[in-house]
Scaffold this motif. Sequence first.
Motif, PDB file in Angstrom:
ATOM      1  N   GLN A  90       1.220  -1.435  -0.191  1.00 41.41           N
ATOM      2  CA  GLN A  90      -0.235   0.328   0.255  1.00 41.41           C
ATOM      3  C   GLN A  90       1.444   1.477   0.195  1.00 41.41           C
ATOM      4  OE1 GLN A  90      -2.419  -0.686   3.400  1.00 41.41           O
ATOM      5  NE2 GLN A  90      -4.020  -1.658   2.484  1.00 41.41           N
ATOM      6  N   LYS A  91       1.973   0.947   0.330  1.00 36.94           N
ATOM      7  CA  LYS A  91       2.631   2.505   0.867  1.00 36.94           C
ATOM      8  C   LYS A  91       3.339   2.520  -0.768  1.00 36.94           C
ATOM      9  CE  LYS A  91       4.308   2.364   6.064  1.00 36.94           C
ATOM     10  NZ  LYS A  91       5.273   1.563   6.556  1.00 36.94           N
ATOM     11  N   GLU A  92       3.898   1.178  -1.446  1.00 29.18           N
ATOM     12  CA  GLU A  92       5.016   1.831  -2.523  1.00 29.18           C
ATOM     13  C   GLU A  92       3.563   2.502  -3.637  1.00 29.18           C
ATOM     14  OE1 GLU A  92       6.223  -2.078  -3.169  1.00 29.18           O
ATOM     15  OE2 GLU A  92       7.480  -2.392  -1.764  1.00 29.18           O
ATOM     16  N   GLN A  93       2.411   1.366  -3.704  1.00 24.41           N
ATOM     17  CA  GLN A  93       1.377   1.940  -4.503  1.00 24.41           C
ATOM     18  C   GLN A  93       1.151   3.644  -4.206  1.00 24.41           C
ATOM     19  OE1 GLN A  93      -2.037  -0.552  -3.639  1.00 24.41           O
ATOM     20  NE2 GLN A  93      -1.473  -1.881  -5.067  1.00 24.41           N
ATOM     21  N   GLN A  94       0.651   4.005  -2.821  1.00 26.38           N
ATOM     22  CA  GLN A  94       0.426   5.731  -2.473  1.00 26.38           C
ATOM     23  C   GLN A  94       1.440   6.361  -3.154  1.00 26.38           C
ATOM     24  OE1 GLN A  94       0.104   6.051   1.494  1.00 26.38           O
ATOM     25  NE2 GLN A  94      -0.319   8.158   1.412  1.00 26.38           N
ATOM     26  N   SER A  95       2.730   6.242  -2.743  1.00 24.56           N
ATOM     27  CA  SER A  95       4.006   6.647  -3.101  1.00 24.56           C
ATOM     28  C   SER A  95       4.168   6.355  -5.197  1.00 24.56           C
ATOM     29  CB  SER A  95       5.131   5.441  -2.784  1.00 24.56           C
ATOM     30  OG  SER A  95       6.412   6.398  -3.003  1.00 24.56           O
ATOM     31  N   GLU A  96       3.778   5.776  -5.610  1.00 24.31           N
ATOM     32  CA  GLU A  96       4.022   5.755  -6.784  1.00 24.31           C
ATOM     33  C   GLU A  96       2.514   6.463  -7.613  1.00 24.31           C
ATOM     34  OE1 GLU A  96       4.967   5.063 -10.875  1.00 24.31           O
ATOM     35  OE2 GLU A  96       5.824   3.594  -8.791  1.00 24.31           O
ATOM     36  N   GLN A  97       1.571   6.463  -7.176  1.00 20.79           N
ATOM     37  CA  GLN A  97       0.374   7.201  -7.322  1.00 20.79           C
ATOM     38  C   GLN A  97       0.923   8.647  -7.006  1.00 20.79           C
ATOM     39  OE1 GLN A  97      -2.805   6.102  -4.569  1.00 20.79           O
ATOM     40  NE2 GLN A  97      -3.686   4.181  -6.265  1.00 20.79           N
ATOM     41  N   GLU A  98       1.503   8.803  -5.832  1.00 21.63           N
ATOM     42  CA  GLU A  98       2.008  10.783  -5.343  1.00 21.63           C
ATOM     43  C   GLU A  98       3.406  10.915  -6.487  1.00 21.63           C
ATOM     44  OE1 GLU A  98       3.772  10.492  -1.543  1.00 21.63           O
ATOM     45  OE2 GLU A  98       0.971  10.006  -1.255  1.00 21.63           O
ATOM     46  N   LYS A  99       4.188  10.092  -6.849  1.00 20.49           N
ATOM     47  CA  LYS A  99       4.785  10.619  -7.958  1.00 20.49           C
ATOM     48  C   LYS A  99       3.968  10.476  -9.467  1.00 20.49           C
ATOM     49  CE  LYS A  99       9.579   8.774 -10.215  1.00 20.49           C
ATOM     50  NZ  LYS A  99       8.306   7.978 -11.187  1.00 20.49           N
ATOM     51  N   ASN A 100       3.309   9.581  -9.927  1.00 19.72           N
ATOM     52  CA  ASN A 100       2.534  10.007 -10.903  1.00 19.72           C
ATOM     53  C   ASN A 100       1.750  11.315 -10.607  1.00 19.72           C
ATOM     54  OD1 ASN A 100       3.530   7.279 -12.147  1.00 19.72           O
ATOM     55  ND2 ASN A 100       1.438   6.080 -11.118  1.00 19.72           N
ATOM     56  N   GLN A 101       0.851  11.615 -10.028  1.00 23.44           N
ATOM     57  CA  GLN A 101       0.266  12.524  -9.706  1.00 23.44           C
ATOM     58  C   GLN A 101       1.414  14.122  -9.799  1.00 23.44           C
ATOM     59  OE1 GLN A 101      -1.618  12.719  -6.230  1.00 23.44           O
ATOM     60  NE2 GLN A 101      -3.032  11.800  -6.686  1.00 23.44           N
ATOM     61  N   GLN A 102       2.087  13.860  -9.526  1.00 25.64           N
ATOM     62  CA  GLN A 102       3.346  14.649  -9.664  1.00 25.64           C
ATOM     63  C   GLN A 102       3.720  14.966 -11.126  1.00 25.64           C
ATOM     64  OE1 GLN A 102       6.556  13.406  -6.707  1.00 25.64           O
ATOM     65  NE2 GLN A 102       5.661  14.850  -4.860  1.00 25.64           N
ATOM     66  N   ASP A 103       4.160  13.640 -11.817  1.00 26.98           N
ATOM     67  CA  ASP A 103       4.375  14.202 -12.651  1.00 26.98           C
ATOM     68  C   ASP A 103       3.548  14.943 -13.468  1.00 26.98           C
ATOM     69  OD1 ASP A 103       6.911  12.127 -12.453  1.00 26.98           O
ATOM     70  OD2 ASP A 103       6.712  10.381 -12.639  1.00 26.98           O
ATOM     71  N   GLN A 104       2.525  13.698 -13.459  1.00 27.88           N
ATOM     72  CA  GLN A 104       1.339  14.412 -14.562  1.00 27.88           C
ATOM     73  C   GLN A 104       0.927  15.919 -14.175  1.00 27.88           C
ATOM     74  OE1 GLN A 104      -0.435  12.934 -16.380  1.00 27.88           O
ATOM     75  NE2 GLN A 104      -1.469  14.913 -17.085  1.00 27.88           N
ATOM     76  N   GLN A 105       1.274  16.824 -12.542  1.00 27.69           N
ATOM     77  CA  GLN A 105       1.319  18.049 -13.068  1.00 27.69           C
ATOM     78  C   GLN A 105       2.237  18.828 -13.633  1.00 27.69           C
ATOM     79  OE1 GLN A 105       0.977  18.092  -8.183  1.00 27.69           O
ATOM     80  NE2 GLN A 105      -0.929  18.112  -8.346  1.00 27.69           N
ATOM     81  N   GLN A 106       3.248  18.111 -13.615  1.00 28.36           N
ATOM     82  CA  GLN A 106       4.377  18.410 -14.370  1.00 28.36           C
ATOM     83  C   GLN A 106       4.405  18.473 -15.651  1.00 28.36           C
ATOM     84  OE1 GLN A 106       8.174  16.250 -12.866  1.00 28.36           O
ATOM     85  NE2 GLN A 106       8.602  18.063 -10.918  1.00 28.36           N
TER      86      GLN A 106
END
Length: 158
Positions: A90-106
């Motif tokens: 779950q932590k890895e998925q959450q971290s991956e989601q956060e990274k994906n969100q940051q990438d999408q925002q960028q």
Amino acid sequence: MVVSGLTTGWSWGQSAQEYFDQGASQYIDGQFEGARSAVIEGLAKFPTDEKLKMLWEKLNQKKEEQQKQEQQKQEQEKKEQQKQQEQEQQKEQQSEQEKNQQDQQQQDQQQQQEQNQEDQDKDKDERQEPSEYAKKLKAIADDLVAQFKFDQALEIMQ
């Protein structure tokens, strides 16, 4: 003689009571395998002795209890390990989601900047600089307006 038989394991001539006493003593001390050995040896010589049979049943119950406890312990450890793995996933998925969100925002910001730049470039292209001839006509029209000759200024600008 009884004491030496208990401590050395010497079994020649022991009575059923002595086997029972040896097994019970080891049972109380938590030496269940030694107790089982003494009772097995006693039952081999005295298969009808009720005390040895009862102690044998008690040892079997204890062994079953220990096996159940060990199985429960293993199951609990397995559950805890699974829970820990799930939490890590779950932590890895959450971290991956956060990274994906940051990438999408960028990416969104970059696209917006590119779009803004394109819009600015388009505006610049659409606003053509007036030619020299148009600048001269405007200057003449401005002079006529300054002289309050509005009709003549309008004719020049058309």
